[in-house]
Design a protein around this motif. Structure first.
Motif, PDB file in Angstrom:
ATOM      1  N   UNK A  66     -15.201 -24.318  -5.197  1.00  0.00           N
ATOM      2  CA  UNK A  66     -16.127 -25.406  -5.507  1.00  0.00           C
ATOM      3  C   UNK A  66     -17.528 -25.115  -5.003  1.00  0.00           C
ATOM      4  N   UNK A  67     -17.673 -24.150  -4.100  1.00  0.00           N
ATOM      5  CA  UNK A  67     -18.984 -23.836  -3.557  1.00  0.00           C
ATOM      6  C   UNK A  67     -19.602 -22.635  -4.260  1.00  0.00           C
ATOM      7  N   UNK A  68     -18.964 -22.182  -5.336  1.00  0.00           N
ATOM      8  CA  UNK A  68     -19.455 -21.001  -6.024  1.00  0.00           C
ATOM      9  C   UNK A  68     -19.807 -21.370  -7.457  1.00  0.00           C
ATOM     10  N   UNK A  69     -20.297 -20.431  -8.221  1.00  0.00           N
ATOM     11  CA  UNK A  69     -20.864 -20.739  -9.527  1.00  0.00           C
ATOM     12  C   UNK A  69     -19.794 -21.148 -10.534  1.00  0.00           C
ATOM     13  N   UNK A  70     -20.193 -22.035 -11.433  1.00  0.00           N
ATOM     14  CA  UNK A  70     -19.326 -22.513 -12.504  1.00  0.00           C
ATOM     15  C   UNK A  70     -19.768 -21.879 -13.810  1.00  0.00           C
ATOM     16  N   UNK A  71     -18.798 -21.542 -14.659  1.00  0.00           N
ATOM     17  CA  UNK A  71     -19.118 -20.979 -15.963  1.00  0.00           C
ATOM     18  C   UNK A  71     -18.155 -21.572 -16.988  1.00  0.00           C
ATOM     19  N   UNK A  72     -18.699 -21.872 -18.168  1.00  0.00           N
ATOM     20  CA  UNK A  72     -17.914 -22.436 -19.254  1.00  0.00           C
ATOM     21  C   UNK A  72     -17.855 -21.394 -20.364  1.00  0.00           C
ATOM     22  N   UNK A  73     -16.640 -21.109 -20.855  1.00  0.00           N
ATOM     23  CA  UNK A  73     -16.480 -20.023 -21.830  1.00  0.00           C
ATOM     24  C   UNK A  73     -15.829 -20.526 -23.111  1.00  0.00           C
ATOM     25  N   UNK A  74     -16.063 -19.768 -24.175  1.00  0.00           N
ATOM     26  CA  UNK A  74     -15.419 -20.053 -25.459  1.00  0.00           C
ATOM     27  C   UNK A  74     -15.233 -18.746 -26.210  1.00  0.00           C
ATOM     28  N   UNK A  75     -14.120 -18.646 -26.929  1.00  0.00           N
ATOM     29  CA  UNK A  75     -13.883 -17.502 -27.792  1.00  0.00           C
ATOM     30  C   UNK A  75     -13.659 -17.969 -29.223  1.00  0.00           C
ATOM     31  N   UNK A  76     -14.154 -17.200 -30.161  1.00  0.00           N
ATOM     32  CA  UNK A  76     -13.789 -17.343 -31.560  1.00  0.00           C
ATOM     33  C   UNK A  76     -12.855 -16.187 -31.896  1.00  0.00           C
TER      34      UNK A  76
END
Length: 229
Positions: A66-76
């Motif tokens: 929770x103290x580190x970076x967040x990333x949101x991903x998506x694949x086609x």
């Protein structure tokens, strides 16, 4: 984002360590993601700048997710079959950094897994992927580097996890990150509040069956939910 090690030391006793010369607990040191305040840190505990930077980097590896970076991903993908394969991957970090990569079809991926209906949705032809796509190994290396230490969210972790498996298996590279279910973020949110957030996110960043618009939609949902808290 600012992280105070004192706030997490109780749950992570390994963070409460002391410098042998000063006796000061480094759990009282504020760590910034940008790693900017090396001089302030050094003055606080009697380290040199180089020692301070090294200690910060060591401690950052121990911080909870929770103290580190967040990333949101998506694949086609080429389709939804058991032999389908990824055609595009995109991601956006909480801070706004966004990128996508087209994926060149690997020799082991069969033509029979190409679905014309999927192509109609994402608009990516096999010919374009052959011409503009990046080979699988390079994509895997880029993903492992970009997501190092990150908390990686997918709104379809089963499918995206399968396509990541196909990608990394074809490339012969070990996947060094795992996926989290994006919707776990909203599991405690009242339904009416979630409906309102989804409506706003659809206006702000509508989905488009392409990697970048879809990850921006996820980030919009996250930002709107965070603003409610």
């Amino acid at each position: 984002m600012r992280v105070d090690l004192g706030d997490v030391a109780g749950a992570h006793p390994s963070l409460v360590v002391e410098d042998g010369r000063t006796g000061l607990g480094v759990a009282e040191i504020a760590v910034h993601d940008a790693m900017a305040p090396h001089q302030q840190f050094a003055e606080g505990v009697g380290f040199t700048k180089a020692q301070a930077k090294r200690r910060i980097l060591e401690l950052a590896k121990l911080l909870p997710a929770t103290a580190r970076k967040l990333v949101f991903i998506d694949l086609e993908a080429s389709g939804l079959g058991s032999k389908s394969w990824p055609v595009e991957v995109g991601w956006t970090f909480e801070n706004g950094e966004t990128q996508s990569l087209l994926i060149r079809p690997h020799d082991s991926w069969t033509e029979e897994a190409w679905d014309a209906q999927a192509e109609a949705l994402h608009g990516l032809s096999r010919a374009r992927l052959e011409e503009e796509g990046i080979e699988a190994r390079a994509v895997c290396m880029a993903l492992n580097e970009a997501f190092d230490g990150a908390r990686v969210y997918s709104d379809a972790p089963d499918w995206d996890g399968f396509w990541f498996y196909r990608l990394f298996q074809a490339a012969g590279v070990r996947q060094q990150f795992s996926l989290r279910d994006f919707y776990d973020v909203f599991k405690n949110m009242p339904a009416d509040q979630l409906d309102a957030i989804v409506e706003k996110a659809n206006e702000r960043a509508p989905r488009a069956h392409r990697a970048i618009p879809d990850v921006l939609h996820m980030r919009a949902l996250y930002d709107l939910a965070a603003a409610k808290n």
